[in-house]
Design an enzyme around this catalytic site. Structure first.
Site, short mmCIF file in Angstrom:
data_model
loop_
_atom_site.label_atom_id
_atom_site.label_comp_id
_atom_site.label_asym_id
_atom_site.label_seq_id
_atom_site.Cartn_x
_atom_site.Cartn_y
_atom_site.Cartn_z
N ASP A 234 0.82 -1.21 0.00
CA ASP A 234 0.00 0.00 0.00
C ASP A 234 0.85 1.26 0.00
O ASP A 234 0.35 2.34 -0.33
CB ASP A 234 -0.94 0.00 1.21
CG ASP A 234 -2.03 -1.04 1.08
OD1 ASP A 234 -2.31 -1.48 -0.06
OD2 ASP A 234 -2.60 -1.43 2.12
N ASP A 252 9.65 2.45 -19.02
CA ASP A 252 10.93 2.59 -19.72
C ASP A 252 11.54 1.23 -20.03
O ASP A 252 11.53 0.32 -19.20
CB ASP A 252 11.88 3.40 -18.83
CG ASP A 252 13.23 3.62 -19.47
OD1 ASP A 252 13.29 4.34 -20.48
OD2 ASP A 252 14.23 3.09 -18.95
N GLU A 276 7.77 1.33 -23.61
CA GLU A 276 8.82 1.61 -24.57
C GLU A 276 9.50 0.30 -24.95
O GLU A 276 10.48 -0.11 -24.33
CB GLU A 276 9.86 2.59 -24.00
CG GLU A 276 10.94 2.95 -25.02
CD GLU A 276 12.26 3.35 -24.39
OE1 GLU A 276 13.01 4.12 -25.03
OE2 GLU A 276 12.57 2.90 -23.27
N ASP A 408 6.74 9.32 -54.85
CA ASP A 408 6.59 10.72 -54.47
C ASP A 408 5.32 11.03 -53.69
O ASP A 408 5.25 12.05 -53.00
CB ASP A 408 6.60 11.61 -55.72
CG ASP A 408 7.92 11.61 -56.44
OD1 ASP A 408 8.96 11.42 -55.78
OD2 ASP A 408 7.93 11.80 -57.68
#
Length: 483
Positions: A234, A252, A276, A408
């Site tokens: 807790d 992370d 990540e 393009d």
């Protein structure tokens, strides 16, 4: 940053903005010859606020590497909250708030004392603040964000630690490692004291954690004590971050621990989360999302954009099916064009060049997925990004259909929904204006470019065919005019 020989997209847009500033007219401008209002592409636009999506909002990475001023970053972010809220940001991502081994110079990725967010003197330094500010300044920032309906996401670095005292590790043949964390050694809060038993290797088998970041000082999440202090108790790290007001989590370098630990953290404290997983393979990202139950940054999308816009200078690959997480699982794909790591990477293949940034943003802010705006990019391209954010929050709805993807050009259609007409994105990376007749959903309707990169106002024929265009090295986003 990469240098380009041709005029950059930013330069083109700046020049275009200057031209608009001198020649553009509003609905209230009168023709000096007739006295009648001049009809311009601006005056033809719909009020997009009527199409505000229920899940509207974009993610702001609210920092960059080595932010300045030291000790004042929380206050700096707080000063920009209202502007971001008005632009359509619904979450901000803050750096890891805990005290790092490099003290006031730490960007938070060398975590030392998880319970020191700017309150304690550590390692002989009289300075108690982190690089970003004090605990009070952090809590004030979070409170201001909440008052503006913005959630605040904490960067959770629970893989590796730094800054502990040296001790002999019997599991490493008695070699000395920096794994002693107590009140005298980098843990002034006295909470979650650690020693070699809590790192790799140890007496608990945890072979599922393979890609360690710093093998000697990566926490072993299989150790019950580590689980309890990180999220189980807790008064755990997770609950402490919650008590500060954080609403969610950015995990992370998730390759250094099993996805089940992300699940465990989220099950305990809840909230939005994103991992990540630094990998350009869309299936690797999808597998991690399925295993963790968390969203992930779409590195596959990032690398496809870098490849097509910079390395190959060829947009064809954007038309490939399934080569991004957002194509496999759009609801769990957090798209981006830059972050604190990519922007400082000296390898040009790991970042999108400055001149191509807006093209990349035109892609992520019109497609599905949850787009992220990088702080420095927002500072550089604020006007253009505010326009794209508004488009994302309103017109970017419905199925995605790729109309054209060649060297393009890239043209994509969002089908819309109900009264929302959707949009068509036209990206052009060539050195000349491109135009193409495409099938729209807007038979008989007049169209306008909602980015102001084109002044054309084509009309679709009875079959919905319309000739759309995009300036050289730029983009347009088309939809219908107001009635």
């Amino acid at each position: 940053m990469k240098k380009i020989k041709n005029i950059s997209a930013k330069t083109i847009l700046l020049i275009g903005g200057m031209v608009l500033g001198f020649t553009g007219c509003s609905e209230d401008d009168d023709n000096p010859n007739t006295g009648e209002p001049i009809i311009t592409s601006q005056s033809l636009k719909m009020d997009l606020s009527q199409f505000q999506k229920e899940d509207a909002g974009v993610f702001m990475q609210a920092f960059y590497w080595d932010v300045e001023p030291i000790g004042g970053w929380y206050d700096q972010v707080a000063s920009e909250i209202e502007e971001w809220a008005n632009a359509g940001v619904n979450r901000i991502w803050l750096p890891s708030p805990s005290k790092g081994a490099s003290g006031e110079f730490s960007m938070g990725y060398d975590p030392m004392d998880y319970f020191d967010v700017g309150e304690f003197s550590q390692r002989g330094s009289e300075n108690v603040e982190t690089r970003f500010g004090s605990r009070q300044e952090l809590e004030d920032l979070i409170q201001k964000a909440h008052a503006n309906d913005i959630e605040v996401i904490a960067d959770v670095v629970m893989g590796h630690n730094s800054g502990g005292g040296l001790q002999a590790n019997p599991f490493r043949g008695g070699a000395e490692v920096f794994t002693l964390f107590n009140e005298e050694n980098g843990n002034a809060s006295g909470k979650f004291n650690r020693n070699f038993d809590h790192f790799h290797p140890n007496g608990v088998v945890d072979a599922d954690e393979e890609a360690l970041f710093f093998p000697e000082t990566d926490l072993s999440h299989a150790v019950p004590y580590v689980q309890e202090w990180l999220w189980g108790r807790d008064d755990s790290v997770a609950e402490f971050y919650r008590s500060l007001g954080f609403d969610g989590w950015r995990f992370d370098y998730v390759k250094s621990f099993a996805p089940k630990w992300v699940t465990a953290w989220n099950d305990k404290v809840g909230g939005f989360s994103v991992g990540e997983n630094f990998d350009g393979n869309q299936q690797v990202l999808k597998d991690w999302v399925d295993a963790s139950g968390s969203a992930a940054f779409d590195f596959a999308c990032f690398y496809r954009l870098d490849e097509t816009l910079d390395r190959a200078n060829d947009l064809t690959a954007l038309g490939d099916a399934g080569n991004m997480l957002r194509k496999l699982d759009p609801s769990n794909a957090v798209t981006f064009t830059a972050n604190h790591d990519t922007e400082k990477d000296p390898n040009p293949d790991n970042r999108i060049s400055y001149g191509k940034k807006l093209l990349a943003y035109s892609y992520i802010l019109t497609h599905d997925g949850y787009p992220t705006v990088f702080y420095l990019d927002y500072q550089a391209f604020k006007g253009q990004l505010n326009t794209l954010i508004e488009i994302y929050n309103t017109l970017a709805v419905g199925d995605v259909e790729i109309i054209e993807a060649n060297k393009d050009e890239y043209i994509m259609k969002r089908s819309g929904s109900g009264d929302n007409p959707g949009l068509i994105l036209y990206m052009n990376i060539s050195g000349q204006t491109k135009q193409r007749t495409v099938q729209t959903n807007w038979a008989g309707k007049q169209l306008v470019d909602y980015t102001d990169n084109s002044r054309a106002t084509p009309t679709a024929d009875a079959q919905g065919n319309a000739t759309l265009s995009a300036p050289p090295g730029s983009y347009t986003v088309w939809s219908i005019t107001k009635e």
